[in-house]
Design an enzyme around this catalytic site. Structure first.
Site, PDB file in Angstrom:
ATOM      1  N   ARG A  77      -9.924  -0.932  -2.008  1.00 49.72           N
ATOM      2  CA  ARG A  77      -9.342  -0.262  -0.832  1.00 49.72           C
ATOM      3  C   ARG A  77     -10.433   0.308   0.059  1.00 49.72           C
ATOM      4  O   ARG A  77     -10.335   0.234   1.285  1.00 49.72           O
ATOM      5  CB  ARG A  77      -8.369   0.827  -1.286  1.00 49.72           C
ATOM      6  N   HIS A 126      -3.814  14.786  -0.673  1.00 51.23           N
ATOM      7  CA  HIS A 126      -4.017  13.845  -1.784  1.00 51.23           C
ATOM      8  C   HIS A 126      -5.478  13.419  -1.938  1.00 51.23           C
ATOM      9  O   HIS A 126      -5.779  12.394  -2.558  1.00 51.23           O
ATOM     10  CB  HIS A 126      -3.104  12.627  -1.604  1.00 51.23           C
ATOM     11  N   CYS A 155     -22.239  10.491 -12.370  1.00 51.65           N
ATOM     12  CA  CYS A 155     -22.428  11.757 -11.630  1.00 51.65           C
ATOM     13  C   CYS A 155     -23.903  11.934 -11.276  1.00 51.65           C
ATOM     14  O   CYS A 155     -24.771  11.784 -12.136  1.00 51.65           O
ATOM     15  CB  CYS A 155     -21.958  12.928 -12.493  1.00 51.65           C
TER      16      CYS A 155
HETATM   17  C1  BV8 Z   1       2.958  16.030  -9.008  1.00 51.65           C
HETATM   18  C2  BV8 Z   1      -3.309   9.225  -3.449  1.00 51.65           C
HETATM   19  C3  BV8 Z   1       3.308  17.604 -10.575  1.00 51.65           C
HETATM   20  C4  BV8 Z   1      -3.604   8.118  -4.385  1.00 51.65           C
HETATM   21  C5  BV8 Z   1      -0.885   9.586  -3.572  1.00 51.65           C
HETATM   22  C6  BV8 Z   1      10.221  15.395  -7.201  1.00 51.65           C
HETATM   23  C7  BV8 Z   1      11.137  14.402  -7.057  1.00 51.65           C
HETATM   24  C8  BV8 Z   1      10.780  13.087  -7.456  1.00 51.65           C
HETATM   25  C9  BV8 Z   1       9.506  12.775  -7.966  1.00 51.65           C
HETATM   26  C10 BV8 Z   1       8.615  13.766  -8.088  1.00 51.65           C
HETATM   27  C11 BV8 Z   1       8.980  15.073  -7.729  1.00 51.65           C
HETATM   28  N1  BV8 Z   1       7.897  15.831  -7.949  1.00 51.65           N
HETATM   29  C12 BV8 Z   1       6.883  15.063  -8.452  1.00 51.65           C
HETATM   30  C13 BV8 Z   1       7.306  13.808  -8.542  1.00 51.65           C
HETATM   31  C14 BV8 Z   1       6.508  12.698  -9.006  1.00 51.65           C
HETATM   32  C15 BV8 Z   1       5.622  12.099  -7.905  1.00 51.65           C
HETATM   33  C16 BV8 Z   1       6.470  11.524  -6.808  1.00 51.65           C
HETATM   34  O1  BV8 Z   1       6.693  12.123  -5.780  1.00 51.65           O
HETATM   35  N2  BV8 Z   1       6.904  10.271  -7.060  1.00 51.65           N
HETATM   36  C17 BV8 Z   1       7.672   9.538  -6.005  1.00 51.65           C
HETATM   37  C18 BV8 Z   1       7.216   8.089  -6.026  1.00 51.65           C
HETATM   38  C19 BV8 Z   1       9.134   9.667  -6.259  1.00 51.65           C
HETATM   39  N3  BV8 Z   1       4.716  13.104  -7.346  1.00 51.65           N
HETATM   40  C20 BV8 Z   1       3.538  13.294  -7.999  1.00 51.65           C
HETATM   41  O2  BV8 Z   1       3.200  12.717  -9.017  1.00 51.65           O
HETATM   42  C21 BV8 Z   1       2.605  14.325  -7.385  1.00 51.65           C
HETATM   43  N4  BV8 Z   1       2.114  15.192  -8.403  1.00 51.65           N
HETATM   44  O3  BV8 Z   1       4.110  16.131  -8.706  1.00 51.65           O
HETATM   45  O4  BV8 Z   1       2.372  16.736  -9.980  1.00 51.65           O
HETATM   46  C22 BV8 Z   1       2.721  18.125 -11.737  1.00 51.65           C
HETATM   47  C23 BV8 Z   1       3.344  19.229 -12.170  1.00 51.65           C
HETATM   48  C24 BV8 Z   1       2.873  19.780 -13.312  1.00 51.65           C
HETATM   49  C25 BV8 Z   1       1.784  19.183 -13.987  1.00 51.65           C
HETATM   50  C26 BV8 Z   1       1.177  18.069 -13.486  1.00 51.65           C
HETATM   51  C27 BV8 Z   1       1.641  17.521 -12.348  1.00 51.65           C
HETATM   52  C28 BV8 Z   1       1.344  13.658  -6.784  1.00 51.65           C
HETATM   53  C29 BV8 Z   1       1.739  12.749  -5.689  1.00 51.65           C
HETATM   54  C30 BV8 Z   1       0.467  12.191  -4.988  1.00 51.65           C
HETATM   55  C31 BV8 Z   1       0.117  10.810  -5.495  1.00 51.65           C
HETATM   56  N5  BV8 Z   1      -1.005  10.240  -4.724  1.00 51.65           N
HETATM   57  N6  BV8 Z   1      -1.944   9.087  -2.902  1.00 51.65           N
HETATM   58  C32 BV8 Z   1      -3.666   6.759  -3.717  1.00 51.65           C
HETATM   59  O5  BV8 Z   1      -3.572   6.692  -2.483  1.00 51.65           O
HETATM   60  O6  BV8 Z   1      -3.853   5.789  -4.452  1.00 51.65           O
HETATM   61  S1  BV8 Z   1       0.711   9.378  -2.923  1.00 51.65           S
HETATM   62  C33 BV8 Z   1       0.551   8.120  -1.708  1.00 51.65           C
HETATM   63  O7  BV8 Z   1       1.826   7.519  -1.626  1.00 51.65           O
HETATM   64  C34 BV8 Z   1       0.233   8.576  -0.316  1.00 51.65           C
HETATM   65  O8  BV8 Z   1      -0.714   9.616  -0.293  1.00 51.65           O
HETATM   66  C35 BV8 Z   1       1.603   9.019   0.192  1.00 51.65           C
HETATM   67  O9  BV8 Z   1       1.891  10.324  -0.236  1.00 51.65           O
HETATM   68  C36 BV8 Z   1       2.519   8.051  -0.528  1.00 51.65           C
HETATM   69  C37 BV8 Z   1       2.863   6.890   0.354  1.00 51.65           C
HETATM   70  O10 BV8 Z   1       3.805   7.363   1.253  1.00 51.65           O
HETATM   71  P1  BV8 Z   1       3.555   7.195   2.843  1.00 51.65           P
HETATM   72  O11 BV8 Z   1       2.205   7.703   3.195  1.00 51.65           O
HETATM   73  O12 BV8 Z   1       4.722   7.787   3.493  1.00 51.65           O
HETATM   74  O13 BV8 Z   1       3.470   5.606   3.048  1.00 51.65           O
HETATM   75  P2  BV8 Z   1       4.669   4.545   2.902  1.00 51.65           P
HETATM   76  O14 BV8 Z   1       4.043   3.208   2.902  1.00 51.65           O
HETATM   77  O15 BV8 Z   1       5.574   4.928   1.781  1.00 51.65           O
HETATM   78  O16 BV8 Z   1       5.507   4.717   4.259  1.00 51.65           O
HETATM   79  C38 BV8 Z   1       4.885   4.412   5.485  1.00 51.65           C
HETATM   80  C39 BV8 Z   1       5.883   4.846   6.538  1.00 51.65           C
HETATM   81  O17 BV8 Z   1       5.265   4.655   7.815  1.00 51.65           O
HETATM   82  C40 BV8 Z   1       7.169   4.027   6.534  1.00 51.65           C
HETATM   83  O18 BV8 Z   1       8.267   4.913   6.688  1.00 51.65           O
HETATM   84  C41 BV8 Z   1       7.020   3.118   7.755  1.00 51.65           C
HETATM   85  O19 BV8 Z   1       8.259   2.857   8.365  1.00 51.65           O
HETATM   86  C42 BV8 Z   1       6.150   3.974   8.659  1.00 51.65           C
HETATM   87  N7  BV8 Z   1       5.341   3.226   9.627  1.00 51.65           N
HETATM   88  C43 BV8 Z   1       4.849   1.976   9.515  1.00 51.65           C
HETATM   89  N8  BV8 Z   1       4.124   1.655  10.646  1.00 51.65           N
HETATM   90  C44 BV8 Z   1       4.157   2.778  11.456  1.00 51.65           C
HETATM   91  C45 BV8 Z   1       4.930   3.778  10.800  1.00 51.65           C
HETATM   92  N9  BV8 Z   1       5.149   4.994  11.342  1.00 51.65           N
HETATM   93  C46 BV8 Z   1       4.614   5.241  12.584  1.00 51.65           C
HETATM   94  N10 BV8 Z   1       3.845   4.329  13.252  1.00 51.65           N
HETATM   95  C47 BV8 Z   1       3.614   3.098  12.734  1.00 51.65           C
HETATM   96  N11 BV8 Z   1       2.875   2.221  13.426  1.00 51.65           N
HETATM   97 ZN    ZN Z   2     -21.294  15.823 -13.459  1.00 52.64          ZN
END
Ligand code: BV8
Ligand code: ZN
Length: 247
Positions: A77, A126, A155
């Protein structure tokens, strides 16, 4: 008939945009789509890596099981991102930091394109693909200084393995980052949600906090999301075309 700026924005939004001081912008992968960064759910190819869903290859569990595989995914990436430039959406948001005294820019993106467009204080919920963190001493290092982009980097301080300085699924967000964003959301008057599918938490709760505390929430996205019904105004289209029209 293409909606001109007059029709695109309500008078309500025009008025608030002209008056506002405390503005929060939350961005997702969509704000970088016009720069060529594949989105995760918007049909981009990087949803799946070597047959593994995104939420698996980018997870804490994967880091435990196979650190070299996680690095292969992030080296790939980073290679994609090397040549990509900010687009007019990033540039408009960068201009807004001088337009609004109280602009808060919160991003889920790890691509660093907001900073490349000139945005100064970016709350990276993130993390960043351009940084690595030592699994032992916790030191953070800039990957742009890394000579090789394959394998597990060591490191620079203690020689132990490093990991990408990004938040993986199942991991807590960087200390203070979410709290800072939530505080800004709770005090903002206007909240723009740009290019996110709003399914990943706790990031997706930021607009909910803003709305719950009286902010006017505006979604910018070519597709509907779980936030669309919840937003005060939805601007349907590409961020790079819409945001510059706002000013
Ligand atoms: C945690 C870095 C807790 C890594 C990322 C509550 C409910 C359900 C699930 C959970 C919850 N709480 C926690 C969870 C679990 C999980 C989660 O949310 N899962 C989801 C899948 C349901 N969350 C976690 O694990 C988080 N941590 O909760 O820890 C905890 C508590 C105690 C102890 C330990 C832990 C951590 C989440 C972060 C993960 N890392 N990224 C990497 O990049 O590899 S997330 C990553 O995916 C991105 O950062 C971003 O957040 C997400 C992708 O989403 P988007 O950015 O919105 O992108 P996407 O492609 O989905 O959508 C693009 C949009 O743009 C579309 O709508 C499209 O129509 C639009 N678009 C397209 N073109 C355009 C446009 N808009 C405008 N203009 C355009 N031209
Ligand atoms: Zn170190």
């Amino acid at each position: 008939m293409q909606a001109g700026p007059k029709q695109l924005f309500s008078e309500e939004l025009r008025g608030r945009f002209g008056e506002a001081n405390r503005v929060l912008v939350l961005t997702g992968a969509g704000v970088s789509a016009e720069s060529g960064v594949p989105t995760f759910r918007g049909g981009g190819a990087t949803g799946v890596w070597k047959g593994l869903p995104f939420e698996v290859i980018s997870s804490a569990g994967m880091l435990e099981r196979d650190l070299p595989a996680v690095w292969e995914w992030f080296h790939y990436r980073r290679g994609l991102l090397e040549a990509l430039k900010p687009n007019p959406a990033h540039e408009a948001i960068a201009r807004w930091q001088d337009r609004f005294g109280g602009l808060a820019l919160v991003t889920q993106n790890i691509d660093g394109l907001h900073q490349a467009a000139g945005s100064r204080e970016v709350i990276e919920l993130h993390g960043s693909i351009w940084r690595a963190r030592c699994v032992d001493c916790g030191a953070r290092h800039n990957l742009r200084e890394l000579r090789s982009d394959n394998g597990v980097p060591a490191c620079f301080d203690c020689g132990s393995s490093m990991r990408p300085d990004v938040v993986l699924f199942g991991e807590m967000l960087p200390l203070g980052a979410f709290e800072q964003a939530a505080a800004k959301a709770a005090s903002c008057e206007l909240c723009f949600v740009v290019g996110t599918s709003a399914v990943v938490y706790p990031a997706a709760s930021i607009p909910e906090i803003a709305r719950a505390t009286g902010a006017y929430v505006v979604e910018v996205n070519p597709e509907r999301t779980p936030l669309s019904d919840f937003s005060d105004e939805v601007l349907t289209g590409n961020a790079g075309e819409i945001l510059p029209l706002l000013g």
